[in-house]
Design an enzyme around this catalytic site. Structure first.
Site, PDB file in Angstrom:
ATOM      1  N   ASP A 325     -34.066   6.681 -85.295  1.00 13.87           N
ATOM      2  CA  ASP A 325     -35.130   6.285 -86.198  1.00 13.87           C
ATOM      3  C   ASP A 325     -34.567   5.294 -87.228  1.00 13.87           C
ATOM      4  OD1 ASP A 325     -37.898   6.847 -87.197  1.00 13.87           O
ATOM      5  OD2 ASP A 325     -36.783   7.448 -88.987  1.00 13.87           O
ATOM      6  N   GLU A 354     -34.924   2.002 -83.404  1.00 13.63           N
ATOM      7  CA  GLU A 354     -35.777   1.044 -84.093  1.00 13.63           C
ATOM      8  C   GLU A 354     -34.872   0.060 -84.826  1.00 13.63           C
ATOM      9  OE1 GLU A 354     -39.785   3.137 -85.575  1.00 13.63           O
ATOM     10  OE2 GLU A 354     -38.020   3.939 -86.554  1.00 13.63           O
TER      11      GLU A 354
END
Ligand code: CA
Length: 626
Positions: A325, A354
């Site tokens: 993340d 990400e």
């Protein structure tokens, strides 16, 4: 009371994960702090009692503080606290607790070997011959199981997900990415037991995505059948993973090392105040996560913590991949070292994330693991917002994308089909996707950007957009439930919306069986044709050609000279992102039609000998040259 015996501990290899080494004869504690003046462990007989036995820790040359306590401590609990700057910190379970009490307040002492479900010794990662074979499916344990029509007994639990593995197998995916299932802070675990049994009879919202880490190395108690029993969540998480493995599906864990639930209240902030976080010059916490803080992977022991944590999940839980993340908050060197450490366990373990942050992190931008630097982190992938925005529109507005009639992004769709070589390095590092848990799900996205279109047309756009993902040379990624036309009723950030919004309505599968079949067949087509996943950037360059057309809403994506690579001599994909039927010229040959006018079949819809094809409005035609 225990008899506490303190002994000098040998200065072993300093590992953060060995905060509590259990044996039936003793427990050895070791906590790292480079600033503490004193540290102590508090031993509790159970999870609730306020009486404890204090065990002072002794500092070693390596800044690890140690003690050994004689006796069999299984069933006891502990916390740790540290003294610095004239004050004792609050207690915490330590940064590397491996078992905890309800809501993660205290660490639990247990024999991890006793948490293995039957058959665990024979659990193996499913075969994976080539990383380009991967089709990732993202879901959340409650999304997947809470529907009254899920057919699941253990709703909202690890064990419930394990009950529906057959569905995933039939769909044909290879990797299941599960939203955070380490211990997070936003759900009160004491409320989840009754909810698991009677989902409709609770007034508390027990749903959260879980991007608020508390104990990184323990499964979330809210997904267990008994959050009060520290071994239940561990055993049941393992049982879920084992069930997925048994049906050939690998498990990707969503990891959130970039921030903690809070800084002052979490172990990382309590055991060694401020060390694990990036700080602003004025003494406030830097906040690249927009969640109140950002961790400092560039600090030696935060980096080591991340490396040891993923390796622990890979070894102890047999996790097959990690989705990072807000990976853009971490530095590139940390990601490379994580890759190297996992390679020592199994090089087929996936790593991607990400490649962005919420706001600018407090670290030199050129050293961060941002998407544009993906090529500097071999075999670490990044989500492609390029292909996403081009196909369905950006999440920052409600514009249409290529698949919904807007030709503005046509060049970016083409770049996405060849896996954006300018940043991805190798194609597998390009995660091709249009939707995930963030932002609108596909049905809702198309509905807000093309509200005047009929549902039939919106379904065509849906199939077209997902077709581009599934024929892209990158790694294919699907958001779970899109195949049954899930809706979140227009909510584009459902992180704490109730189950009624987030749940996948499985009854849709019969109503939208045509869509489900299309997804399943497109996955099968991808997996049957190596031409859609050539693997190396050089091979993509060599074999892919975009054929000329003067139709700005049409893409003709050809993959040529496939003898020895694919069963087809060439593959031609025509993507028509407009309301008008398109016509195109292609090389004259005999083709098997794999997809046309919203239908797809890996075995073929029919044969065609031609040099001209029509592509119906908002649809894809896929041809395999015989
Ligand atoms: Ca929790």
């Amino acid at each position: 009371m225990l008899t506490v015996a303190l002994m000098a501990c040998a200065n072993k290899q300093a590992r953060l994960e060995n905060e509590c080494l259990y044996s039936s004869r003793n427990a050895q504690f070791a906590f790292w702090s480079n600033i503490a003046e004193q540290m102590e462990v508090r031993l509790y007989d159970d999870a609730q009692t306020t009486t404890f036995e204090a065990v002072p820790l002794t500092k070693g040359d390596d800044d690890f503080w140690r003690a050994k306590v004689r006796g069999d401590l299984a069933g006891k609990y502990y916390t740790v606290r540290s003294f610095q700057n004239g004050a004792w910190s609050e207690e915490s379970p330590g940064i590397f607790a491996k078992a905890v009490s309800v809501n993660g307040a205290r660490a639990a002492i247990l024999d991890l070997r006793q948490t293995n479900p039957d058959g665990w010794a024979n659990d193996r990662r499913p075969e994976m011959t080539d990383p380009t074979d991967i089709v990732i499916y993202e879901t959340h344990i409650r999304d997947f199981t809470m529907s009254p029509n899920s057919g699941v007994t253990h709703k909202g639990q690890f064990l419930g997900l394990a009950e529906r593995v057959d569905y995933l197998k039939e769909l044909g995916i290879t990797h299941l990415q599960i939203l955070p299932f380490f211990d997070y802070g936003s759900i009160d675990e004491t409320k989840t037991i009754s909810n698991n049994v009677k989902p409709s009879q609770t007034t508390s919202n027990l749903y959260n995505w879980g991007y608020d880490p508390v104990n990184y190395n323990v499964p979330e108690g809210g997904y267990s059948s008994d959050p009060y029993n520290p071994s239940a969540r561990i055993r049941e998480a393992k049982a879920m993973i084992m069930a997925l493995h048994a049906d050939g599906i690998r498990v990707v864990m969503d990891v959130v090392y970039n921030h903690t639930y809070n800084a002052e209240g979490c172990a990382l902030g309590r055991v060694v105040p401020y060390y694990f976080y990036r700080m602003n010059a004025d003494g406030t916490y830097a906040n690249g996560s927009a969640c109140g803080n950002e961790t400092a992977s560039d600090h030696e022991m935060m980096r080591q913590f991340m490396i040891e944590s993923v390796c622990y999940w890979a070894r102890e839980y047999h996790i097959d991949g990690f989705r990072f993340d807000l990976m853009g908050i971490h530095d590139q060197e940390t990601m490379r070292q994580i890759r190297a450490a996992l390679d020592e366990i199994d090089p087929s373990i996936l790593t991607y994330g990400e490649g962005w942050s919420a706001t600018a992190p407090a670290y030199p931008a050129e050293q961060l693991a941002m998407k544009k630097y993906t090529y500097l982190m071999p075999r670490v992938g990044a989500f492609s917002d390029d292909i996403r925005n081009a196909l369905i529109g950006s999440p920052f507005d409600h514009e249409r994308g290529f698949a919904s009639g807007n030709p503005a992004g046509v060049k970016d769709v083409m770049r996405g089909l060849i896996a954006c070589p300018e940043w991805s390095g190798e194609p597998a590092q390009h995660i091709s996707y249009i939707t995930c848990h963030d932002n609108y799900c596909l049905r809702d996205r198309i509905a807000v950007s093309a509200p005047e279109e009929s549902q039939a047309t919106q379904l065509r756009m849906n199939k077209l957009a997902q077709t581009a993902v599934l024929v892209s040379q990158g790694t294919a990624f699907l958001y779970g439930g899109e195949e049954v036309f899930r809706t979140k009723r227009g909510i584009d950030n459902s992180y704490q919306s109730p189950d009624s919004i987030n749940v996948i309505a499985w009854e849709n599968r019969s109503q939208f069986s045509d869509l489900y079949t299309y997804y399943r067949q497109m996955i099968a087509i991808r997996r049957a044709h190596k031409g859609f996943r050539l693997g190396a950037a050089d091979a993509v360059k060599e074999h892919v050609e975009f054929l000329p057309t003067d139709n700005e809403n049409l893409i003709i994506y050809a993959i040529k000279d496939l003898e020895g690579i694919d069963t087809a001599k060439s593959l031609i994909v025509l993507l028509n992102g407009s309301a008008k039927t398109a016509e195109a010229e292609i090389p004259e040959a005999e083709y098997t039609v794999l997809a046309h006018d919203g239908e797809a079949d890996a075995q073929g819809l029919g044969l065609l000998r031609t040099n001209r094809v029509t592509v119906e409005p908002y649809s894809a035609t896929i041809l395999a040259q015989n």
